[in-house]
Motif scaffolding. Structure first.
Motif, PDB file in Angstrom:
ATOM      1  N   GLY A 160       4.509 -33.489-105.311  1.00 40.38           N
ATOM      2  CA  GLY A 160       5.948 -33.278-105.212  1.00 40.38           C
ATOM      3  C   GLY A 160       6.747 -34.390-105.855  1.00 40.38           C
ATOM      4  N   ARG A 161       8.042 -34.300-105.679  1.00 34.47           N
ATOM      5  CA  ARG A 161       8.984 -35.313-106.187  1.00 34.47           C
ATOM      6  C   ARG A 161       9.428 -36.176-105.015  1.00 34.47           C
ATOM      7  N   PHE A 162       9.281 -37.486-105.155  1.00 35.75           N
ATOM      8  CA  PHE A 162       9.596 -38.417-104.072  1.00 35.75           C
ATOM      9  C   PHE A 162      10.476 -39.545-104.593  1.00 35.75           C
ATOM     10  N   VAL A 163      11.435 -39.954-103.789  1.00 37.99           N
ATOM     11  CA  VAL A 163      12.213 -41.160-104.080  1.00 37.99           C
ATOM     12  C   VAL A 163      11.504 -42.321-103.399  1.00 37.99           C
ATOM     13  N   ALA A 164      10.999 -43.241-104.205  1.00 34.75           N
ATOM     14  CA  ALA A 164      10.127 -44.312-103.694  1.00 34.75           C
ATOM     15  C   ALA A 164      10.859 -45.650-103.686  1.00 34.75           C
ATOM     16  N   GLU A 165      10.436 -46.522-102.782  1.00 38.55           N
ATOM     17  CA  GLU A 165      11.032 -47.850-102.698  1.00 38.55           C
ATOM     18  C   GLU A 165      10.019 -48.850-102.146  1.00 38.55           C
ATOM     19  N   ARG A 166      10.321 -50.107-102.374  1.00 36.61           N
ATOM     20  CA  ARG A 166       9.473 -51.186-101.869  1.00 36.61           C
ATOM     21  C   ARG A 166       9.483 -51.231-100.348  1.00 36.61           C
ATOM     22  N   GLY A 167       8.420 -51.798 -99.788  1.00 35.55           N
ATOM     23  CA  GLY A 167       8.379 -52.000 -98.353  1.00 35.55           C
ATOM     24  C   GLY A 167       7.142 -52.788 -97.944  1.00 35.55           C
ATOM     25  N   ARG A 168       6.931 -52.854 -96.634  1.00 33.72           N
ATOM     26  CA  ARG A 168       5.759 -53.519 -96.061  1.00 33.72           C
ATOM     27  C   ARG A 168       5.135 -52.550 -95.060  1.00 33.72           C
ATOM     28  N   ASN A 169       3.817 -52.528 -95.022  1.00 35.93           N
ATOM     29  CA  ASN A 169       3.160 -51.666 -94.044  1.00 35.93           C
ATOM     30  C   ASN A 169       2.818 -52.454 -92.781  1.00 35.93           C
ATOM     31  N   ALA A 170       2.150 -51.818 -91.851  1.00 38.37           N
ATOM     32  CA  ALA A 170       1.838 -52.457 -90.575  1.00 38.37           C
ATOM     33  C   ALA A 170       0.875 -53.625 -90.728  1.00 38.37           C
ATOM     34  N   ARG A 171       0.158 -53.695 -91.854  1.00 36.12           N
ATOM     35  CA  ARG A 171      -0.720 -54.835 -92.121  1.00 36.12           C
ATOM     36  C   ARG A 171       0.029 -55.955 -92.855  1.00 36.12           C
ATOM     37  N   ASP A 172       1.360 -55.789 -92.991  1.00 36.63           N
ATOM     38  CA  ASP A 172       2.223 -56.763 -93.660  1.00 36.63           C
ATOM     39  C   ASP A 172       1.843 -56.919 -95.135  1.00 36.63           C
ATOM     40  N   GLU A 173       1.502 -55.806 -95.771  1.00 38.27           N
ATOM     41  CA  GLU A 173       1.140 -55.806 -97.188  1.00 38.27           C
ATOM     42  C   GLU A 173       2.255 -55.176 -98.013  1.00 38.27           C
ATOM     43  N   ASP A 174       2.389 -55.626 -99.258  1.00 33.19           N
ATOM     44  CA  ASP A 174       3.352 -55.025-100.176  1.00 33.19           C
ATOM     45  C   ASP A 174       2.950 -53.589-100.476  1.00 33.19           C
ATOM     46  N   VAL A 175       3.899 -52.675-100.379  1.00 34.86           N
ATOM     47  CA  VAL A 175       3.647 -51.283-100.737  1.00 34.86           C
ATOM     48  C   VAL A 175       4.893 -50.720-101.404  1.00 34.86           C
ATOM     49  N   VAL A 176       4.706 -49.688-102.191  1.00 40.92           N
ATOM     50  CA  VAL A 176       5.818 -48.858-102.661  1.00 40.92           C
ATOM     51  C   VAL A 176       5.675 -47.529-101.932  1.00 40.92           C
TER      52      VAL A 176
END
Length: 275
Positions: A160-176
């Motif tokens: 699908g089409r997604f609007v993505a952005e930076r963030g952090r997951n529960a392991r405190d890792e960089d994710v988009v």
């Protein structure tokens, strides 16, 4: 009648005298209306006395220069992308579906990701690891379940089409984040379980062994850090995940429709991220 004329003449003279007084007094009032307190910096005092800039003007008083229109053109260079990747990329560029944002196309069938500048120029491409199970949908509520409760057949990477952005997951890792509710993101390849041989899978010449994750898109660390991550620093982007089961036009109807020439303004020509 004579008395009325005298009254009118008197009013006229009064107005003229009042106007003359204002002409003489107002400059003095402006000059002495405000004085800087003792000890105030001359720079601060000057700034306080300066007239306020007009609404919409830059703080330094200069005239704002409008950004030039975005020159859109698909440029893949020497990259040999699949037909579906080319179709979706060309549609994104022609229809300005991404607006003025960078965009990403994920080719699940070939386990490869393409990162584009807003104009349509390819910034880089790389092999990726994907969800273990084939499929274009996610199980409702899967993003709220513990990772160990996700069954093998549920480990899909949604299309699908997604609007993505930076963030952090529960392991405190960089994710988009691609699909936050489903806990699907793009991140550096995880190597916490050596038995899975994720680095070796990424380096292999075939895409048949790239299905290992719980739904997330695993990228080589250097590609994530140098190509993907910097382009999401200031704004969101658009991610197009191509289907592997459904027809392309079912997921992206715009690919099948005739191109509309209208352009958008200014444009021309704590979840646990799945592993």
């Amino acid at each position: 009648m004579i008395a009325s004329r005298e009254v009118v003449d008197g009013l006229k003279q009064g107005v003229l005298v009042g106007a003359a007084v204002l002409v003489l007094v107002l400059p003095q009032v402006r000059q002495h209306a405000w004085r800087a307190p003792a000890g105030m910096s001359p720079t601060v005092a000057s700034a306080l006395q300066a007239p306020a800039p007009e609404a919409g003007s830059p703080p330094d008083g200069t005239q704002a220069t409008p950004a030039p229109p975005l020159q859109r053109r698909l440029e893949l260079g020497r990259e040999r992308a699949s037909r579906d990747v080319r179709r979706v990329a060309q549609w994104v560029v022609d229809a300005a579906d991404n607006g003025d944002r960078q965009f990403v196309i994920l080719d699940k069938r070939n386990a490869r990701v393409y990162v584009f500048e807003p104009s349509g120029k390819l910034a880089g491409a790389s092999p990726v690891l994907l969800g273990y199970a084939a499929g274009d949908d996610t199980v409702p509520g899967i993003g709220e379940r513990p990772i160990e409760d996700v069954r093998p057949q549920e480990r899909t990477t949604p299309a699908g089409r997604f609007v993505a952005e930076r963030g952090r997951n529960a392991r405190d890792e960089d994710v988009v984040w691609v699909d936050y509710d489903a806990a699907v993101s793009m991140h550096r390849v995880l190597t916490t379980n050596p038995v899975e041989r994720r680095l070796q899978r990424l380096a292999s010449p075939t895409s048949r062994d790239n299905r290992i994750s719980y739904g997330c898109i695993n990228l080589p660390p250097s590609f994530f850090e140098k190509v993907l991550w910097p382009r999401f620093e200031q704004r969101t982007g658009v991610v197009y995940v191509l289907p592997e089961v459904k027809p392309l036009a079912e997921v992206f109807p715009g690919v099948a429709r005739p191109l509309q020439l209208a352009r958008k303004p200014g444009v021309s020509g704590p979840h646990v991220s799945g592993v």
